[in-house]
Scaffold this active site. Structure first.
Site, PDB file in Angstrom:
ATOM      1  CE  LYS A 290      -3.307   2.129  13.265  1.00 45.92           C
ATOM      2  NZ  LYS A 290      -3.831   0.882  12.853  1.00 45.92           N
TER       3      LYS A 290
ATOM      4  CG  HIS B 222      -0.434  -0.031   2.533  1.00 50.86           C
ATOM      5  ND1 HIS B 222       0.378   0.968   3.021  1.00 50.86           N
ATOM      6  CD2 HIS B 222      -0.552  -0.920   3.550  1.00 50.86           C
ATOM      7  CE1 HIS B 222       0.714   0.711   4.273  1.00 50.86           C
ATOM      8  NE2 HIS B 222       0.176  -0.435   4.613  1.00 50.86           N
TER       9      HIS B 222
ATOM     10  CB  CYS C 196       3.757  -5.807  16.995  1.00 47.04           C
ATOM     11  SG  CYS C 196       2.557  -4.531  17.335  1.00 47.04           S
TER      12      CYS C 196
ATOM     13  CE  LYS D  18      -5.289  -6.695   4.943  1.00 44.96           C
ATOM     14  NZ  LYS D  18      -4.952  -8.069   5.215  1.00 44.96           N
TER      15      LYS D  18
ATOM     16  CB  CYS E 169       1.219  -7.908  19.542  1.00 45.44           C
ATOM     17  SG  CYS E 169       0.233  -7.348  18.124  1.00 45.44           S
TER      18      CYS E 169
ATOM     19  CB  CYS F 281      -1.863  -4.783  19.967  1.00 40.63           C
ATOM     20  SG  CYS F 281      -0.944  -3.820  18.766  1.00 40.63           S
TER      21      CYS F 281
ATOM     22  CG  HIS G 260       4.154  -1.385   2.347  1.00 42.52           C
ATOM     23  ND1 HIS G 260       2.976  -2.029   2.033  1.00 42.52           N
ATOM     24  CD2 HIS G 260       4.387  -1.661   3.647  1.00 42.52           C
ATOM     25  CE1 HIS G 260       2.536  -2.676   3.096  1.00 42.52           C
ATOM     26  NE2 HIS G 260       3.369  -2.454   4.090  1.00 42.52           N
TER      27      HIS G 260
ATOM     28  CG  HIS H 241      -1.376  -5.052  14.689  1.00 42.15           C
ATOM     29  ND1 HIS H 241      -0.211  -4.685  15.309  1.00 42.15           N
ATOM     30  CD2 HIS H 241      -1.129  -5.044  13.364  1.00 42.15           C
ATOM     31  CE1 HIS H 241       0.725  -4.471  14.389  1.00 42.15           C
ATOM     32  NE2 HIS H 241       0.190  -4.682  13.218  1.00 42.15           N
TER      33      HIS H 241
HETATM   34  N1  MSP Z   1       8.661  -6.614   8.227  1.00 37.51           N
HETATM   35  C1  MSP Z   1       8.848  -5.516   9.097  1.00 37.51           C
HETATM   36  C2  MSP Z   1      10.140  -4.798   8.801  1.00 37.51           C
HETATM   37  C3  MSP Z   1      11.363  -5.613   8.891  1.00 37.51           C
HETATM   38  S1  MSP Z   1      12.777  -4.704   8.448  1.00 37.51           S
HETATM   39  C4  MSP Z   1      14.061  -5.656   8.911  1.00 37.51           C
HETATM   40  C5  MSP Z   1       7.695  -4.541   8.917  1.00 37.51           C
HETATM   41  N2  MSP Z   1       7.007  -4.629   7.775  1.00 37.51           N
HETATM   42  S2  MSP Z   1       5.761  -3.709   7.376  1.00 37.51           S
HETATM   43  O1  MSP Z   1       5.249  -4.282   6.157  1.00 37.51           O
HETATM   44  O2  MSP Z   1       4.849  -3.597   8.454  1.00 37.51           O
HETATM   45  O3  MSP Z   1       6.352  -2.328   7.014  1.00 37.51           O
HETATM   46  C6  MSP Z   1       6.476  -1.283   7.936  1.00 37.51           C
HETATM   47  C7  MSP Z   1       7.030  -0.106   7.198  1.00 37.51           C
HETATM   48  O4  MSP Z   1       6.151   0.276   6.101  1.00 37.51           O
HETATM   49  C8  MSP Z   1       7.166   1.176   7.999  1.00 37.51           C
HETATM   50  O5  MSP Z   1       8.319   1.204   8.824  1.00 37.51           O
HETATM   51  C9  MSP Z   1       7.230   2.182   6.872  1.00 37.51           C
HETATM   52  O6  MSP Z   1       8.461   2.091   6.232  1.00 37.51           O
HETATM   53  C10 MSP Z   1       6.149   1.679   5.929  1.00 37.51           C
HETATM   54  N3  MSP Z   1       4.819   2.184   6.276  1.00 37.51           N
HETATM   55  C11 MSP Z   1       3.697   1.432   6.450  1.00 37.51           C
HETATM   56  N4  MSP Z   1       2.631   2.253   6.711  1.00 37.51           N
HETATM   57  C12 MSP Z   1       3.039   3.536   6.732  1.00 37.51           C
HETATM   58  C13 MSP Z   1       2.394   4.757   6.997  1.00 37.51           C
HETATM   59  N5  MSP Z   1       1.113   4.850   7.250  1.00 37.51           N
HETATM   60  N6  MSP Z   1       3.153   5.883   7.015  1.00 37.51           N
HETATM   61  C14 MSP Z   1       4.514   5.836   6.767  1.00 37.51           C
HETATM   62  N7  MSP Z   1       5.139   4.685   6.516  1.00 37.51           N
HETATM   63  C15 MSP Z   1       4.443   3.507   6.457  1.00 37.51           C
HETATM   64  O7  MSP Z   1       7.477  -3.733   9.803  1.00 37.51           O
END
Ligand code: MSP
Length: 512
Positions: free
Chosen positions: A298, A18, A129, A301, A126, A143, A21, A146
């Site tokens: 936020k 999304h 997380c 889903k 969790c 949490c 990412h 989530h």
């Molecule tokens: N798999 C772990 C990371 C492991 S790194 C060794 C993880 N994955 S995640 O899919 O949840 O990705 C989290 C990351 O996605 C955040 O740290 C950020 O880079 C990005 N983001 C996800 N949602 C976001 C927002 N709403 N706003 C900004 N960044 C966002 O955690």
């Protein structure tokens, strides 16, 4: 010319990508391209995090085996990044056998160092997380991130002596002369990390007895490596921790590791401690950007407000999507994005300030000089022209300083100051009047405008690779990507006589 190794987090494959990412990945891509443009050698890494309870659970919900499920999701991540023009040099998957072997090697080293011991763990976990939580982390027993209840774990685990590294980490962060020094940014986040270090670190459990979807511990295959330990190691397994020492020595420590604030703890504390234990240096710079909401909510889903990158691309195109995401709010803080503000900025900044200026300049060169960039005669250069040149030179300096400081919004606004000066210059010089009265001045003015656009296109290439190539094409040149940045940005680089496009299509058509 230097070297630059930049990483994004590796994303969980329990969902397709999304715009959260996409945000971090675009930011990393812009920095990777920015360094390449300036002649640096770059290694840009992204990838996927595929082990652990969360992915096993998602695969089960889809009625698939975890690897089959991960393969399908990975294909979607790769397609999304391709669509967004992401220029990563490597895509790491935690299910790659190469990664798995390297993780086992690393953990064996920690074990040999005496930093791993066996103990009983009881606590709340969790799955969303993928971390242990305490009662204090919960809101009404759930949490808050989530909105689900944690599960109780009570099992024999292996622990990593994180507490042992507390003082070393504090010194490494605060003392620039420390051999393991690393930066944590922005300052507010750094203070949070230091605050937690002052409170004290507890050892962490790094294995699971009851989960099988993961990498077995090398010294006790009945236990599976904790998914975060597995995932963090991607940053060195991808550059050859196990099989390519020359590459590891070349790229490690990473110059910049990007993520959002949600996972800074893992990157600024656990990861550097693991590296110190293995005798490796921490990354040079860990940067946690903010979290954004969509129209005040936020991304979730349950709320159904998830925006996928392709939805933005369909509306604005790839380049504008990259530009709009990075310019919407300052990189280091939380922000909000909305389609209405995206559309307004698209029309103002891209359709108007940039697209319209290009269109006007190219049409006037066609109309008044038969489509050839005219030669400016220095005898006819005045105050206004010198001012435009100064503004252009300052914009480039300020753009560079901002990108070095990972401040995309400031960098973009520096370039937009040049664009707005150039637009004002058109009005002040009124080339349509000069066409009747002073062709020598007209040549100077149109050259300067085209030259300003060339510089804008060069500087913005990392943000908008495709659109800036089109700007160059409209001006009758190609973007210079040779890495000779001082020469490229020297005022006057636009060749006289370049044949501008006869009828360029609008760069960014207005959106209603
Ligand atoms: N798999 C772990 C990371 C492991 S790194 C060794 C993880 N994955 S995640 O899919 O949840 O990705 C989290 C990351 O996605 C955040 O740290 C950020 O880079 C990005 N983001 C996800 N949602 C976001 C927002 N709403 N706003 C900004 N960044 C966002 O955690």
């Amino acid at each position: 010319m230097g070297e630059f190794y930049v990483t994004t987090p590796i994303y969980y494959v329990n969902d397709v990508p999304h715009i959260g990412h996409a945000y971090t990945t675009i930011a990393a891509d812009v920095l990777a391209r920015y360094h390449r443009l300036r002649g640096d050698s770059v290694f840009f890494l992204t990838g996927t995090d595929e082990h652990g309870a969360k992915i096993a659970e998602a695969a089960r919900e889809h009625g698939k085996g975890p690897k089959v499920y991960a393969d399908e999701m990975v294909a979607q991540f790769k397609a999304a990044w391709k669509h967004l023009d992401i220029s990563n040099d490597y895509f790491v998957r935690t299910t790659d056998p190469r990664h798995e072997r390297a993780v086992q090697k690393f953990i064996a080293v920690l074990h040999e160092r005496g930093d791993i011991y066996r103990a009983r763990y009881e606590g709340l976990y969790c799955v969303g997380c993928e971390r242990f939580v305490t009662e204090d982390d919960l809101v009404e027993g759930k949490c808050p991130l989530h909105l689900r209840e944690p599960v109780l774990y009570a099992e024999d685990n292996y622990f990593f002596r994180l507490s042992k590294y507390q003082d070393m980490l504090a010194r490494a962060i605060t003392d620039p002369a420390d051999p393991n020094h690393f930066e944590v940014s922005p300052p507010a986040r750094r203070n949070e990390v230091l605050g937690k270090l002052r409170v004290g670190l507890s050892d962490i459990s790094i294995s699971r007895a009851t989960l099988t979807w993961g990498i077995p511990l090398p010294f006790d295959p009945s236990q599976t490596t904790y998914v975060w330990v597995d995932a963090l190691l991607n940053y060195i397994t991808a550059i050859g921790y196990e099989d390519d020492p020359a590459s590891l020595a070349r790229w490690w420590p990473a110059d910049l590791q990007l993520m959002a604030k949600d996972i800074l703890w893992f990157h600024a504390i656990i990861w550097p401690a693991m590296l110190l234990s293995a005798g490796l240096r921490p990354p040079r710079h860990v940067f946690a950007h903010g979290f954004f909401t969509i129209e005040g909510q936020k991304i979730s889903k349950t709320l159904g407000n998830i925006i996928r990158p392709h939805q933005l691309i369909e509306r604005y195109g790839v380049d504008a999507t990259r530009y709009l995401m990075l310019g919407e709010f300052p990189f280091g803080v939380d922000g909000d994005i909305s389609l209405s503000s995206f559309t307004a900025r698209y029309n103002a900044d891209l359709a108007n300030d940039l697209g319209n200026l290009l269109n006007r300049v190219v049409s006037m060169i066609n109309r008044y000089f038969g489509g050839r960039v005219p030669a400016p005669d220095s005898d006819h250069v005045g105050e206004l022209d010198r001012d435009l040149q100064t503004v252009a030179e300052r914009a480039l300096v300020s753009f560079d300083a901002s990108l070095e400081a990972v401040a995309f919004g400031e960098g973009l606004s520096a370039i937009w100051q040049l664009l707005s000066r150039a637009n004002k210059y058109v009005e002040e010089c009124a080339p349509w009047a000069l066409a009747k009265s002073d062709r020598a001045r007209l040549a100077v003015v149109l050259y300067n405008l085209a030259e300003s656009l060339r510089l804008v296109a060069e500087a913005l290439w990392p943000v908008m690779p495709e659109a800036t190539a089109r700007v160059a094409r409209a001006l009758g040149i190609s973007l210079d990507l040779t890495g000779d940045w001082a020469r490229i940005t020297k005022w006057g680089g636009l060749p006289i006589g370049a044949q501008v496009e006869a009828n360029p299509t609008p760069l960014f058509p207005r959106i209603l």
